[in-house]
Design an enzyme around this catalytic site. Structure first.
Site, PDB file in Angstrom:
ATOM      1  N   ASN A  50       1.100  10.708 -13.952  1.00  0.00           N
ATOM      2  CA  ASN A  50       1.274   9.351 -13.454  1.00  0.00           C
ATOM      3  C   ASN A  50       0.737   8.354 -14.499  1.00  0.00           C
ATOM      4  OD1 ASN A  50       0.544   6.834 -12.182  1.00  0.00           O
ATOM      5  ND2 ASN A  50       0.840   7.793 -10.209  1.00  0.00           N
ATOM      6  N   HIS A  91      -1.696   3.632 -14.683  1.00  0.00           N
ATOM      7  CA  HIS A  91      -2.874   2.928 -15.200  1.00  0.00           C
ATOM      8  C   HIS A  91      -2.741   2.496 -16.656  1.00  0.00           C
ATOM      9  CE1 HIS A  91      -4.643   3.036 -11.394  1.00  0.00           C
ATOM     10  NE2 HIS A  91      -4.683   4.350 -11.339  1.00  0.00           N
ATOM     11  N   HIS A 127       4.408   4.418  -9.683  1.00  0.00           N
ATOM     12  CA  HIS A 127       4.422   3.844  -8.339  1.00  0.00           C
ATOM     13  C   HIS A 127       4.794   2.367  -8.468  1.00  0.00           C
ATOM     14  CE1 HIS A 127       1.987   3.216  -4.318  1.00  0.00           C
ATOM     15  NE2 HIS A 127       3.192   2.669  -4.273  1.00  0.00           N
ATOM     16  N   ARG A 175       4.882  -0.813  -6.791  1.00  0.00           N
ATOM     17  CA  ARG A 175       4.297  -1.417  -5.589  1.00  0.00           C
ATOM     18  C   ARG A 175       4.951  -2.749  -5.279  1.00  0.00           C
ATOM     19  NH1 ARG A 175      -0.619  -0.435  -3.258  1.00  0.00           N
ATOM     20  NH2 ARG A 175      -1.525   1.564  -3.821  1.00  0.00           N
ATOM     21  N   ARG A 209       1.478  -4.707  -9.047  1.00  0.00           N
ATOM     22  CA  ARG A 209       0.175  -4.873  -9.705  1.00  0.00           C
ATOM     23  C   ARG A 209       0.090  -4.119 -11.034  1.00  0.00           C
ATOM     24  NH1 ARG A 209      -3.770  -1.578  -5.639  1.00  0.00           N
ATOM     25  NH2 ARG A 209      -2.881  -3.041  -4.150  1.00  0.00           N
ATOM     26  N   GLU A 227       7.194   6.816  -6.973  1.00  0.00           N
ATOM     27  CA  GLU A 227       6.439   6.662  -5.719  1.00  0.00           C
ATOM     28  C   GLU A 227       6.745   5.286  -5.169  1.00  0.00           C
ATOM     29  OE1 GLU A 227       2.258   7.114  -6.271  1.00  0.00           O
ATOM     30  OE2 GLU A 227       2.455   9.156  -6.992  1.00  0.00           O
ATOM     31  N   THR A 240      -3.473   4.437  -3.262  1.00  0.00           N
ATOM     32  CA  THR A 240      -2.972   4.960  -1.994  1.00  0.00           C
ATOM     33  C   THR A 240      -4.115   5.673  -1.269  1.00  0.00           C
ATOM     34  OG1 THR A 240      -0.943   5.382  -3.198  1.00  0.00           O
ATOM     35  CG2 THR A 240      -1.077   6.277  -0.977  1.00  0.00           C
ATOM     36  N   GLU A 245       4.086  16.319  -0.543  1.00  0.00           N
ATOM     37  CA  GLU A 245       2.961  16.239  -1.477  1.00  0.00           C
ATOM     38  C   GLU A 245       1.693  16.195  -0.643  1.00  0.00           C
ATOM     39  OE1 GLU A 245       3.002  13.459  -4.781  1.00  0.00           O
ATOM     40  OE2 GLU A 245       0.796  13.478  -4.798  1.00  0.00           O
ATOM     41  N   HIS A 263      -3.713  13.495  -5.885  1.00  0.00           N
ATOM     42  CA  HIS A 263      -4.658  12.425  -5.600  1.00  0.00           C
ATOM     43  C   HIS A 263      -6.081  12.851  -5.921  1.00  0.00           C
ATOM     44  CE1 HIS A 263      -5.916   8.530  -4.325  1.00  0.00           C
ATOM     45  NE2 HIS A 263      -4.657   8.218  -4.198  1.00  0.00           N
TER      46      HIS A 263
HETATM   47  N1  PXP Z   1       0.077  11.255  -5.675  1.00  0.00           N
HETATM   48  C1  PXP Z   1       0.235  10.099  -4.999  1.00  0.00           C
HETATM   49  C2  PXP Z   1       1.167  10.095  -3.848  1.00  0.00           C
HETATM   50  C3  PXP Z   1      -0.429   8.929  -5.398  1.00  0.00           C
HETATM   51  O1  PXP Z   1      -0.247   7.791  -4.718  1.00  0.00           O
HETATM   52  C4  PXP Z   1      -1.271   8.973  -6.523  1.00  0.00           C
HETATM   53  C5  PXP Z   1      -1.952   7.732  -6.987  1.00  0.00           C
HETATM   54  O2  PXP Z   1      -1.026   6.862  -7.536  1.00  0.00           O
HETATM   55  C6  PXP Z   1      -1.393  10.203  -7.204  1.00  0.00           C
HETATM   56  C7  PXP Z   1      -0.732  11.327  -6.740  1.00  0.00           C
HETATM   57  C8  PXP Z   1      -2.256  10.336  -8.407  1.00  0.00           C
HETATM   58  O3  PXP Z   1      -3.580  10.152  -8.040  1.00  0.00           O
HETATM   59  P1  PXP Z   1      -4.688  10.014  -9.166  1.00  0.00           P
HETATM   60  O4  PXP Z   1      -4.357   8.777  -9.947  1.00  0.00           O
HETATM   61  O5  PXP Z   1      -5.950   9.915  -8.395  1.00  0.00           O
HETATM   62  O6  PXP Z   1      -4.586  11.256 -10.017  1.00  0.00           O
END
Ligand code: PXP
Length: 239
Positions: A7, A10, A43, A45, A49, A70, A101, A151, A191
């Site tokens: 992901n 960030h 993601h 949003r 953001r 996402e 999330t 997931e 997550h």
């Molecule tokens: N899975 C989902 C559904 C999420 O919303 C997120 C956060 O964007 C992640 C995985 C990844 O989480 P993390 O950034 O804590 O690794």
């Protein structure tokens, strides 16, 4: 061997801190793929953001592995997804005030809208995953409404200091992963997973893919994107 979907939200968070054009999540996604990622996750949003529409549009053209979007099940997002056609949509609940999330979807409460959204997306040839807490009832409903993948939310385990794989929070994950696999659902987990907590998943071969963002991007700030992804890839290979 389980896949690793990285992901890159960030990277966009850092860019949006200054509202300029770098660092670019598109470049980060390419480096992640070159370092062994099996998919790229973003993601989009409602409040934009971090990830912007432009990022998703360009990533659709540049990602060589698999683009996972996402999103919340809103008419706006469904329109964007059916237009851009990511390989997978992961439906997540979304609250404006949350930092990230917070919980999985409550399919008992939102069954109808989710069933409708799954059907529309699948009709556009998009695989649909639903982010849920590790609870059997949620998995049953996800299966019933024809989701392709669940997931499993690993945040409760990963965010509990010193939690081990012998704790109750982890047995819920084990049971859910096995139950979803038995129902022939694809199984993702994500997550809060970091370079330490990933090791708890050793032997849980029913997990098809880990979705990891914050820990990899945090490591990348220190050692570079390629090394950060490769280190996580090596840990997953060793599970
Ligand atoms: N899975 C989902 C559904 C999420 O919303 C997120 C956060 O964007 C992640 C995985 C990844 O989480 P993390 O950034 O804590 O690794």
């Amino acid at each position: 061997m389980a896949g690793l979907a990285v992901n890159v939200d960030h990277i966009a968070t850092l860019r949006e801190a200054r509202k300029i054009s770098y660092p670019d999540p598109v470049a980060a996604a390419a480096l992640a793929e070159l370092s062994g990622a099996d998919g790229v996750v973003v993601h989009l949003r409602k409040d934009r953001r971090h990830i912007q529409d432009r990022d998703v549009e360009i990533l659709r053209q540049t990602v060589q592995t698999k683009l996972i979007l996402e999103m919340a099940p809103t008419p706006e997002m469904v329109r964007i997804a059916t237009n851009i056609k990511p390989d997978v949509v992961t439906l997540v609940p979304e609250k404006r005030e949350e930092l990230t999330t917070e919980g999985g979807f409550d399919l008992i409460v939102h069954k109808n809208i989710m069933e409708e959204t799954v059907a529309v997306l699948k009709n556009s040839n998009i695989s649909v995953s639903i982010f849920i807490d590790p609870e059997p009832e949620q998995i049953k409903i996800a299966h019933k409404i024809d989701a392709d993948i669940v997931e499993i939310h690993t945040g409760k385990f990963c965010d509990t200091p010193k939690a081990t794989k012998h704790d109750k929070v982890f047995s819920a994950i084990i049971d859910s992963v096995k139950f979803a696999h038995k129902l022939k659902l694809g199984v993702h987990a994500g997550h809060g997973i970091c370079y330490r907590t990933i090791k708890a998943f050793k032997g849980l071969n029913e997990i098809d893919e880990f979705s990891i963002g914050h820990s990899i991007i945090s490591m990348a700030v220190m050692v570079g994107m390629q090394q950060a992804v490769k280190q996580m890839r090596d840990l997953i290979n060793a599970l």
